[in-house]
Design a protein around this motif. Structure first.
Motif, PDB file in Angstrom:
ATOM      1  N   LEU A 137       0.811  -1.211   0.000  1.00  0.00           N
ATOM      2  CA  LEU A 137       0.000   0.000   0.000  1.00  0.00           C
ATOM      3  C   LEU A 137       0.848   1.266   0.000  1.00  0.00           C
ATOM      4  N   PHE A 138       0.368   2.250  -0.720  1.00  0.00           N
ATOM      5  CA  PHE A 138       0.812   3.627  -0.597  1.00  0.00           C
ATOM      6  C   PHE A 138      -0.315   4.421   0.051  1.00  0.00           C
ATOM      7  N   ARG A 175      -2.657   6.324 -10.693  1.00  0.00           N
ATOM      8  CA  ARG A 175      -2.386   5.366 -11.761  1.00  0.00           C
ATOM      9  C   ARG A 175      -2.471   6.044 -13.147  1.00  0.00           C
ATOM     10  N   ASN A 176      -1.639   5.547 -14.040  1.00  0.00           N
ATOM     11  CA  ASN A 176      -1.749   5.861 -15.477  1.00  0.00           C
ATOM     12  C   ASN A 176      -1.579   7.346 -15.802  1.00  0.00           C
ATOM     13  N   ALA A 177      -0.749   8.043 -15.034  1.00  0.00           N
ATOM     14  CA  ALA A 177      -0.531   9.465 -15.311  1.00  0.00           C
ATOM     15  C   ALA A 177       0.412   9.637 -16.501  1.00  0.00           C
ATOM     16  N   GLU A 178       0.156  10.653 -17.310  1.00  0.00           N
ATOM     17  CA  GLU A 178       0.987  10.927 -18.477  1.00  0.00           C
ATOM     18  C   GLU A 178       2.075  11.943 -18.124  1.00  0.00           C
ATOM     19  N   PHE A 179       3.322  11.565 -18.371  1.00  0.00           N
ATOM     20  CA  PHE A 179       4.467  12.461 -18.214  1.00  0.00           C
ATOM     21  C   PHE A 179       4.988  12.808 -19.608  1.00  0.00           C
ATOM     22  N   ILE A 180       5.366  14.057 -19.792  1.00  0.00           N
ATOM     23  CA  ILE A 180       5.928  14.483 -21.075  1.00  0.00           C
ATOM     24  C   ILE A 180       7.444  14.579 -20.935  1.00  0.00           C
ATOM     25  N   HIS A 181       8.163  13.723 -21.652  1.00  0.00           N
ATOM     26  CA  HIS A 181       9.626  13.730 -21.664  1.00  0.00           C
ATOM     27  C   HIS A 181      10.098  13.963 -23.094  1.00  0.00           C
ATOM     28  N   ASN A 182      10.743  15.119 -23.299  1.00  0.00           N
ATOM     29  CA  ASN A 182      11.241  15.466 -24.642  1.00  0.00           C
ATOM     30  C   ASN A 182      10.144  15.349 -25.704  1.00  0.00           C
ATOM     31  N   GLY A 183       8.969  15.812 -25.339  1.00  0.00           N
ATOM     32  CA  GLY A 183       7.868  15.810 -26.281  1.00  0.00           C
ATOM     33  C   GLY A 183       7.153  14.489 -26.437  1.00  0.00           C
ATOM     34  N   LYS A 184       7.619  13.461 -25.736  1.00  0.00           N
ATOM     35  CA  LYS A 184       6.999  12.139 -25.821  1.00  0.00           C
ATOM     36  C   LYS A 184       6.227  11.828 -24.540  1.00  0.00           C
ATOM     37  N   VAL A 185       5.117  11.113 -24.689  1.00  0.00           N
ATOM     38  CA  VAL A 185       4.289  10.738 -23.538  1.00  0.00           C
ATOM     39  C   VAL A 185       4.789   9.420 -22.946  1.00  0.00           C
ATOM     40  N   VAL A 186       5.037   9.430 -21.625  1.00  0.00           N
ATOM     41  CA  VAL A 186       5.425   8.224 -20.889  1.00  0.00           C
ATOM     42  C   VAL A 186       4.413   8.021 -19.766  1.00  0.00           C
ATOM     43  N   ASP A 198       7.470   8.428  -3.358  1.00  0.00           N
ATOM     44  CA  ASP A 198       8.249   7.251  -2.978  1.00  0.00           C
ATOM     45  C   ASP A 198       8.608   6.374  -4.177  1.00  0.00           C
ATOM     46  N   ASP A 199       7.761   6.372  -5.197  1.00  0.00           N
ATOM     47  CA  ASP A 199       8.050   5.529  -6.365  1.00  0.00           C
ATOM     48  C   ASP A 199       7.335   6.078  -7.592  1.00  0.00           C
ATOM     49  N   LEU A 200       7.936   5.840  -8.744  1.00  0.00           N
ATOM     50  CA  LEU A 200       7.370   6.213 -10.034  1.00  0.00           C
ATOM     51  C   LEU A 200       7.566   5.054 -10.996  1.00  0.00           C
ATOM     52  N   GLY A 201       6.563   4.769 -11.813  1.00  0.00           N
ATOM     53  CA  GLY A 201       6.698   3.692 -12.793  1.00  0.00           C
ATOM     54  C   GLY A 201       5.505   2.763 -12.746  1.00  0.00           C
ATOM     55  N   ASP A 202       5.755   1.479 -13.015  1.00  0.00           N
ATOM     56  CA  ASP A 202       4.689   0.487 -13.004  1.00  0.00           C
ATOM     57  C   ASP A 202       4.430   0.028 -11.570  1.00  0.00           C
ATOM     58  N   LEU A 203       3.346   0.508 -10.995  1.00  0.00           N
ATOM     59  CA  LEU A 203       2.958   0.129  -9.628  1.00  0.00           C
ATOM     60  C   LEU A 203       1.656  -0.663  -9.651  1.00  0.00           C
ATOM     61  N   SER A 204       1.469  -1.431 -10.708  1.00  0.00           N
ATOM     62  CA  SER A 204       0.212  -2.161 -10.892  1.00  0.00           C
ATOM     63  C   SER A 204       0.014  -3.277  -9.886  1.00  0.00           C
ATOM     64  N   TRP A 206      -1.469  -1.019  -4.278  1.00  0.00           N
ATOM     65  CA  TRP A 206      -2.734  -0.308  -4.124  1.00  0.00           C
ATOM     66  C   TRP A 206      -2.491   0.971  -3.332  1.00  0.00           C
ATOM     67  N   GLY A 207      -3.435   1.855  -3.393  1.00  0.00           N
ATOM     68  CA  GLY A 207      -3.381   3.069  -2.599  1.00  0.00           C
ATOM     69  C   GLY A 207      -4.519   3.117  -1.604  1.00  0.00           C
ATOM     70  N   ILE A 208      -4.243   3.626  -0.406  1.00  0.00           N
ATOM     71  CA  ILE A 208      -5.322   3.864   0.543  1.00  0.00           C
ATOM     72  C   ILE A 208      -6.309   4.844  -0.087  1.00  0.00           C
ATOM     73  N   LYS A 209      -5.756   5.808  -0.812  1.00  0.00           N
ATOM     74  CA  LYS A 209      -6.547   6.661  -1.693  1.00  0.00           C
ATOM     75  C   LYS A 209      -5.960   6.543  -3.099  1.00  0.00           C
ATOM     76  N   GLU A 210      -6.830   6.489  -4.110  1.00  0.00           N
ATOM     77  CA  GLU A 210      -6.365   6.298  -5.479  1.00  0.00           C
ATOM     78  C   GLU A 210      -7.039   7.272  -6.441  1.00  0.00           C
ATOM     79  N   ILE A 211      -6.304   7.606  -7.485  1.00  0.00           N
ATOM     80  CA  ILE A 211      -6.846   8.343  -8.622  1.00  0.00           C
ATOM     81  C   ILE A 211      -6.438   7.592  -9.886  1.00  0.00           C
ATOM     82  N   ASP A 212      -7.388   7.350 -10.763  1.00  0.00           N
ATOM     83  CA  ASP A 212      -7.045   6.847 -12.093  1.00  0.00           C
ATOM     84  C   ASP A 212      -6.873   8.065 -12.991  1.00  0.00           C
ATOM     85  N   ALA A 213      -5.619   8.360 -13.338  1.00  0.00           N
ATOM     86  CA  ALA A 213      -5.304   9.571 -14.101  1.00  0.00           C
ATOM     87  C   ALA A 213      -5.176   9.296 -15.588  1.00  0.00           C
TER      88      ALA A 213
END
Length: 442
Positions: A327-328, A333-344, A370-376, A379-386
């Protein structure tokens, strides 16, 4: 042949007598009061304790008014009195202590609720009180570490974790607990703690709200009669609280810790029942978990008084899922980051930490990525599907930064990084959908 038949008749008669006696005892067993206790808790609870950060001076007046046998049995390093409350006159001795870690106050609140319960009468619970007090003698030590409670910190005034002092006895409070064990020789002991709120009950999204453990007394984690009795009582308590928090009960980590009091109390011959109060959604001050402690402990006492625990098997205990770390506090989840014009696509795991303020009477919360990446697999005590939302920084929205009084340093951040404060925005086509401010969802 006549003698043989007489012998059979005698054995059969004794069997009938024993069976009748057992049946009679079974008929005397009281019903399970768990639901009724849960329902009356709001009325019965100690009204002056509403937050976790109370101090020794707050409970002393409550103790001194109790109509039970109250004794000062020792002092802390900083000379705060440590009390024992005794009630009942039964042959089975039960010793219960709370807050050996000063910032673990949930069970202390529940103990004062239990004191109020035993003061009542003519409320439908007289038979339960009589059963417990006739068959058991209860010894309570609330707030074993008053110096730690003063600072709302885990350790004692000398900086020692009392629960790792069962070999050297360098704390007066730990020495007192050993003295009580030696003098009372309780058949059962309740070691009452709080645990982190991010433990899950097994690999699941459910917080481990209550966790139990029959502590091991050696490295091979053997099961002797003493440890087995603790396990069986835990099974009864688990059944009781599962009614109210299905799937939110865990089993605390089992490896033997030779310095810990729980493990040594089991070694010294007392059936040690560990209760850990974890987290429950939106129960910041653990008032709901306090209620669960109230029910669980009284159910445990009833089980011991009536010896109904003997029916439980190890397999039932082992079916309780282990505490895990899946748990976090907040998981986006599924947030879009823009790196050098590309979506990650990345998930964002946020952890929140309490920091004491105002002489440890209150707290503020700090956050960290605390962490970034695939956290599938978490779970989160509170969650947002972004999904479809982009991570943006306050630097791109100065009017919002000004509104929420974002510091210049935070407002200048151009990207979201690990180990930094969790303050950012989730946007779609430059429209702000969520504001995450120091880990809080706005």
């Amino acid at each position: 042949m006549v003698l043989f038949h007489k012998h059979l008749t005698f054995v059969f008669s004794i069997t009938i007598i024993l069976f009748s006696a057992m049946s009679s005892d079974a008929q005397k067993s009281l019903p399970d009061f768990s639901k009724q206790l849960f329902d009356i808790h709001e009325k019965i609870k100690e009204p002056t304790l509403t937050k976790r950060r109370f101090k020794h001076k707050d409970i002393v007046p409550l103790i001194e008014k109790l109509p039970f046998e109250v004794a000062k049995i020792g002092q802390s390093f900083e000379e705060r009195d440590i009390y024992q409350i005794k009630m009942g006159h039964g042959k089975t001795k039960i010793l219960l202590w709370s807050q050996m870690h000063g910032d673990e106050a949930t069970a202390t609140m529940a103990l004062f609720d239990i004191f109020r319960f035993f003061k009542e009468k003519n409320d439908g619970f007289d038979a339960l009180r009589s059963k417990i007090l006739d068959n058991c003698t209860l010894y309570f030590v609330p707030m074993l570490n008053p110096d730690g409670a003063e600072r709302f910190q885990r350790r004692t005034a000398t900086g020692i974790d009392m629960n790792r002092d069962a070999l050297r006895f360098q704390t007066p409070e730990g020495t007192l607990l050993k003295k009580l064990q030696d003098e009372l020789k309780p058949e059962f002991s309740f070691n009452l703690h709080d645990q982190g709120i991010r433990y899950s009950a097994g690999m699941s999204s459910k917080q481990a709200t209550i966790s139990f453990l029959a502590t091991s007394y050696n490295f091979s984690q053997d099961w002797n009669p003493t440890r087995t009795r603790a396990m069986q009582v835990i099974c009864e308590m688990n059944e009781a609280v599962q009614q109210f928090i299905p799937g939110h009960v865990g089993k605390w980590n089992d490896p033997h810790e030779p310095r810990a009091f729980g493990d040594n109390v089991a070694l010294w011959g007392s059936s040690l029942i560990l209760i850990e109060s974890g987290g429950y959604k939106d129960d910041v001050e653990k008032q709901y978990i306090r209620k669960l402690n109230f029910v669980a402990m009284l159910k445990g006492m009833q089980s011991i008084a009536e010896e109904t625990y003997i029916k439980h098997q190890l397999s039932t205990y082992e079916s309780i899922p282990n505490n895990e770390k899946f748990l976090f506090d907040v998981l986006i989840r599924n947030a879009e980051f823009i790196h050098n014009g590309k979506v990650v696509i990345k998930d964002i795991g946020i952890i929140l930490t309490e920091k004491n303020i105002n002489n440890a009477t209150d707290f503020v919360v700090s956050s960290v990525i605390d962490d970034l990446g695939d956290l599938s697999t978490f779970w989160g005590i509170k969650e947002i599907d972004a999904k479809g939302l982009t991570v943006s920084m306050f630097a791109d929205f100065p009017e919002i930064a000004q509104k929420y009084k974002i510091s210049e340093k935070e407002a200048a951040n151009k990207e979201l990084n690990l180990d930094e404060t969790a303050s950012f925005l989730l946007t779609k086509d430059k429209e702000v959908k969520y504001i995450i401010l120091n880990g809080q969802i706005k």
